[in-house]
Design an enzyme around this catalytic site. Structure first.
Site, PDB file in Angstrom:
ATOM      1  N   HIS A 124     -29.091   1.405 -25.269  1.00 57.51           N
ATOM      2  CA  HIS A 124     -29.992   0.888 -24.233  1.00 57.51           C
ATOM      3  C   HIS A 124     -31.353   0.462 -24.793  1.00 57.51           C
ATOM      4  CE1 HIS A 124     -27.232   1.888 -21.093  1.00 57.51           C
ATOM      5  NE2 HIS A 124     -27.323   3.192 -21.273  1.00 57.51           N
ATOM      6  N   ASP A 161     -18.696   2.484 -23.968  1.00 58.80           N
ATOM      7  CA  ASP A 161     -19.476   3.394 -23.140  1.00 58.80           C
ATOM      8  C   ASP A 161     -19.382   2.941 -21.685  1.00 58.80           C
ATOM      9  OD1 ASP A 161     -22.033   5.463 -23.697  1.00 58.80           O
ATOM     10  OD2 ASP A 161     -22.209   4.325 -21.835  1.00 58.80           O
ATOM     11  N   HIS A 163     -21.707   2.810 -19.572  1.00 58.33           N
ATOM     12  CA  HIS A 163     -22.903   2.044 -19.245  1.00 58.33           C
ATOM     13  C   HIS A 163     -22.998   0.827 -20.170  1.00 58.33           C
ATOM     14  CE1 HIS A 163     -23.838   6.254 -18.071  1.00 58.33           C
ATOM     15  NE2 HIS A 163     -24.321   5.662 -16.994  1.00 58.33           N
ATOM     16  N   ASP A 244     -18.342   8.550 -21.775  1.00 61.05           N
ATOM     17  CA  ASP A 244     -18.719   8.884 -20.404  1.00 61.05           C
ATOM     18  C   ASP A 244     -17.932   8.116 -19.348  1.00 61.05           C
ATOM     19  OD1 ASP A 244     -20.020   6.683 -21.445  1.00 61.05           O
ATOM     20  OD2 ASP A 244     -22.023   7.313 -20.840  1.00 61.05           O
TER      21      ASP A 244
END
Length: 306
Positions: A124, A161, A163, A244
């Site tokens: 991120h 991931d 996200h 995740d």
């Protein structure tokens, strides 16, 4: 032989009580990798990233802010989700340094593949901002290092991931030598990664709706993403390995199981064998249920061994 890069400082980054990105995450992964079936791992202490390596993807002001913000005691908050504690700067340097050292090792033929068991995560972090638990974008630092220091012309980053790796996309969306491919839940933090975002033809996003499981995940990679990745013919495969999307993870709503991480890892290893001489470097991103994280990371590493 698979190389495992980690460093004790990555356990000392502590965002605080109750924070999802806890040192217990890395402890769980490392304990899982202590099993007898991983006895052959070549375990290497991660070096620090150099300033030159960091500046290939991050603004100087951002590098200075992260390295200058670690408190002597207590914690400081960089954004609503991202904190620094004493030693967080060292952990971030070792996490980014691990990925660069792993790239050097696989390109030198010292190991065919490597896994970086490090934290904080990185995907991120944008050129100028720490966000979403991330300080430096370690996988982006590795890709830029492969291009700048080794002269590679086709570097692939595969991100599974849950996200979207908004920072990685921001860094490379105008860099045709790096392809960024991501599956992720949408809508979900950071509210990026739409299918219409293509960069200069080097960005491929495959959003998945909440509730999607193994079938949707595998079909998306098999039919949409892997063919485009094979067409790119990468000289090096890099992986943002977040776990995740597991059905037990508390931060999202995809429904993957441990076997799905073994499956996607096998696909990526086959891709690396087809085009990159088997060369692959993976780095830990998310995963917040400790049991699911440990089992999924172990399945990922076991698949990387072959």
């Amino acid at each position: 032989m698979l190389r495992l890069y980690t460093h004790a400082s990555c356990l000392r980054h502590d965002p605080g009580p109750g924070h999802a990105e806890s040192p217990l995450r890395l402890k769980a992964v490392l304990q899982a990798l202590d099993a007898d079936r991983f006895a052959a791992l070549d375990r290497v202490e991660a070096p620090r990233a150099t300033r030159e390596q960091l500046l290939r993807v991050h603004d100087a002001a951002h590098v200075d802010r992260v390295l200058g913000s670690a408190p002597l005691e207590d914690r400081v908050q960089l954004d609503p989700d991202t904190w620094m504690s004493p030693g967080s700067d060292e952990a971030a340097l070792r996490a980014a340094g691990a990925t660069c050292a792993a790239v050097d090792a696989v390109l030198a033929g010292q190991a065919p593949r490597a896994f970086c068991a490090v934290r904080p995560p990185g995907h991120h972090a944008t050129p100028g901002e720490a966000m979403g638990f991330c300080l430096f974008n370690s996988i982006a630092v590795a890709a830029a290092h492969a291009v700048a220091a080794h002269g590679l012309q086709r570097v692939l980053i595969a991100d599974f991931d849950v996200h979207h790796g908004n920072g990685t996309q921001d860094i490379f969306e105008r860099e045709p030598r790096v392809m960024f491919v991501s599956s992720h839940q949408s809508p979900l933090y950071p509210e990026t990664g739409f299918a219409h975002e293509h960069g200069v033809g080097n960005v491929i996003n495959a959003p998945l709706p909440g509730g999607a499981g193994s079938m949707e995940f595998r079909e998306t990679w098999h039919h949409e993403l892997l063919p485009r990745m094979h067409a790119f013919k990468p000289q090096l495969v890099l992986v943002s390995a977040g776990f995740d999307a597991h059905r037990d993870d508390p931060l999202a709503d995809l429904r993957l199981g441990t076997e799905d991480y073994a499956w996607i890892t096998h696909q990526l290893v086959e891709l690396a064998h087809a085009h990159a001489g088997g060369r692959l470097v993976s780095s830990l991103e998310g995963g917040y249920d400790l049991r699911a994280l440990a089992a999924s990371a172990a399945a990922h590493v076991e698949a990387l061994l072959y």
